[in-house]
Design an enzyme around this catalytic site. Structure first.
Site, PDB file in Angstrom:
ATOM      1  N   CYS A  50      17.726  63.597 -58.332  1.00  0.00           N
ATOM      2  CA  CYS A  50      16.267  64.362 -59.490  1.00  0.00           C
ATOM      3  C   CYS A  50      16.983  65.032 -60.360  1.00  0.00           C
ATOM      4  O   CYS A  50      18.457  65.747 -60.054  1.00  0.00           O
ATOM      5  CB  CYS A  50      15.934  64.823 -58.260  1.00  0.00           C
ATOM      6  SG  CYS A  50      14.241  65.472 -59.660  1.00  0.00           S
ATOM      7  N   ASP A  52      16.509  67.645 -61.112  1.00  0.00           N
ATOM      8  CA  ASP A  52      16.576  69.215 -60.478  1.00  0.00           C
ATOM      9  C   ASP A  52      18.158  70.036 -60.694  1.00  0.00           C
ATOM     10  O   ASP A  52      18.654  69.047 -60.352  1.00  0.00           O
ATOM     11  CB  ASP A  52      16.092  69.041 -58.836  1.00  0.00           C
ATOM     12  CG  ASP A  52      15.484  70.662 -59.239  1.00  0.00           C
ATOM     13  OD1 ASP A  52      16.490  71.897 -58.938  1.00  0.00           O
ATOM     14  OD2 ASP A  52      13.764  71.409 -58.683  1.00  0.00           O
ATOM     15  N   ARG A  54      18.826  72.810 -58.832  1.00  0.00           N
ATOM     16  CA  ARG A  54      19.864  72.921 -58.156  1.00  0.00           C
ATOM     17  C   ARG A  54      20.015  71.836 -57.005  1.00  0.00           C
ATOM     18  O   ARG A  54      20.577  71.753 -55.946  1.00  0.00           O
ATOM     19  CB  ARG A  54      18.378  73.766 -57.489  1.00  0.00           C
ATOM     20  CG  ARG A  54      18.149  74.690 -58.013  1.00  0.00           C
ATOM     21  CD  ARG A  54      16.187  75.051 -57.412  1.00  0.00           C
ATOM     22  NE  ARG A  54      15.317  74.010 -57.494  1.00  0.00           N
ATOM     23  CZ  ARG A  54      14.080  74.170 -56.909  1.00  0.00           C
ATOM     24  NH1 ARG A  54      13.595  75.192 -56.486  1.00  0.00           N
ATOM     25  NH2 ARG A  54      13.396  72.839 -57.433  1.00  0.00           N
ATOM     26  N   HIS A 106      14.698  65.768 -52.998  1.00  0.00           N
ATOM     27  CA  HIS A 106      15.470  67.053 -52.565  1.00  0.00           C
ATOM     28  C   HIS A 106      13.850  67.653 -51.512  1.00  0.00           C
ATOM     29  O   HIS A 106      12.763  67.522 -52.749  1.00  0.00           O
ATOM     30  CB  HIS A 106      15.863  67.943 -53.650  1.00  0.00           C
ATOM     31  CG  HIS A 106      15.081  68.619 -54.297  1.00  0.00           C
ATOM     32  ND1 HIS A 106      14.268  69.306 -54.898  1.00  0.00           N
ATOM     33  CD2 HIS A 106      14.500  67.679 -55.492  1.00  0.00           C
ATOM     34  CE1 HIS A 106      13.642  69.406 -55.641  1.00  0.00           C
ATOM     35  NE2 HIS A 106      14.381  68.325 -56.327  1.00  0.00           N
ATOM     36  N   CYS A 109      10.710  69.276 -53.783  1.00  0.00           N
ATOM     37  CA  CYS A 109      10.160  68.884 -55.645  1.00  0.00           C
ATOM     38  C   CYS A 109       9.375  68.425 -56.357  1.00  0.00           C
ATOM     39  O   CYS A 109       7.756  68.418 -55.776  1.00  0.00           O
ATOM     40  CB  CYS A 109      10.999  67.278 -55.162  1.00  0.00           C
ATOM     41  SG  CYS A 109      11.040  66.353 -57.003  1.00  0.00           S
TER      42      CYS A 109
HETATM   43 CO    CO Z   1      12.641  67.120 -57.795  1.00  0.00          CO
END
Ligand code: CO
Length: 217
Positions: A50, A52, A54, A106, A109
């Site tokens: 992803c 993302d 993090r 994750h 998400c």
């Molecule tokens: Co995500």
């Protein structure tokens, strides 16, 4: 879960370039040949994760530059008409000859949560549609989970599993397997809360789990 937010106000355009200097110093301190060794790449792994911020592939697997080839998009999707993903996969499998492709989702998400809702978000709705399809395939199981955050977590997991199968069905993976190339695909879900990776145990290196119509023979 804690609701603390990560203060990013110290991150500026200039601080990134300052950070780069520190990175070079630290890298050369740990290994004077650090950059000499990276004049070419030979990563054994392709990571599809992803976007993302993090979930950085290298940090959460304790790996270094040169060790993981990375493709990231919203909600770690493997869409069989996505030329960007297909180009990365083709290069990874047919030029770099990676041994493993890992789809990593994750918990928490945002893309999956958005897809689970009935809200409209704009252009991205067309991307999230693919996650709604995952929900449709597993509606019976998901609708039976009354707790919304548990249902979201399960959809995160099922989205990874379906994208592992999507990966297996690409012409690139099908050709690799048909030609006897060693290629293992895996599905993981990362916990933002603990940092732990949850193996979805769908690892495969052959067509056994696929419907017949998808198999190249
Ligand atoms: Co995500």
């Amino acid at each position: 879960m804690s609701t603390k937010t990560h203060d990013t106000s110290h991150i500026t355009y200039e601080s990134l370039l300052e950070g780069n200097k520190k990175f070079i110093d630290n890298a050369l301190k740990s290994d004077p040949e650090f950059f000499d060794k990276l004049t070419s790449q030979n990563p054994p792994v392709l990571w599809i994760g992803c976007a993302d911020s993090r979930v950085p592939a290298n940090q959460i697997t304790n790996t270094n530059p040169g060790e993981i080839f990375v493709h990231r998009n919203i909600a770690n999707m493997v869409i069989h008409t996505d030329m960007n993903m297909l180009s990365v996969l083709d290069y990874a499998v047919n030029v770099l000859h990676v041994k493993h492709v890992i789809v990593t989702g994750h918990y928490g998400c945002g893309g999956v949560l958005a897809a689970m809702s009935n809200k409209e978000f704009g252009l991205i709705d067309n991307w999230l549609r693919h996650i709604k399809d995952v929900y449709r395939i597993h509606a019976k199981e998901l609708d039976a989970i009354s707790d919304e955050s548990q249902r979201a977590s399960r959809l995160v997991e099922l989205n990874v599993v379906e994208n592992v199968y999507n990966l297996c069905k690409t012409s690139i993976v099908q050709n690799a397997w048909m030609n006897g190339q060693e290629l293992n695909v895996h599905g993981w879900v990362y916990s933002l809360a603990t940092g732990k990776i949850n193996d979805m145990k769908v690892s495969t290196s052959n067509n056994n789990k696929l419907d017949d119509v998808f198999k190249f023979k």
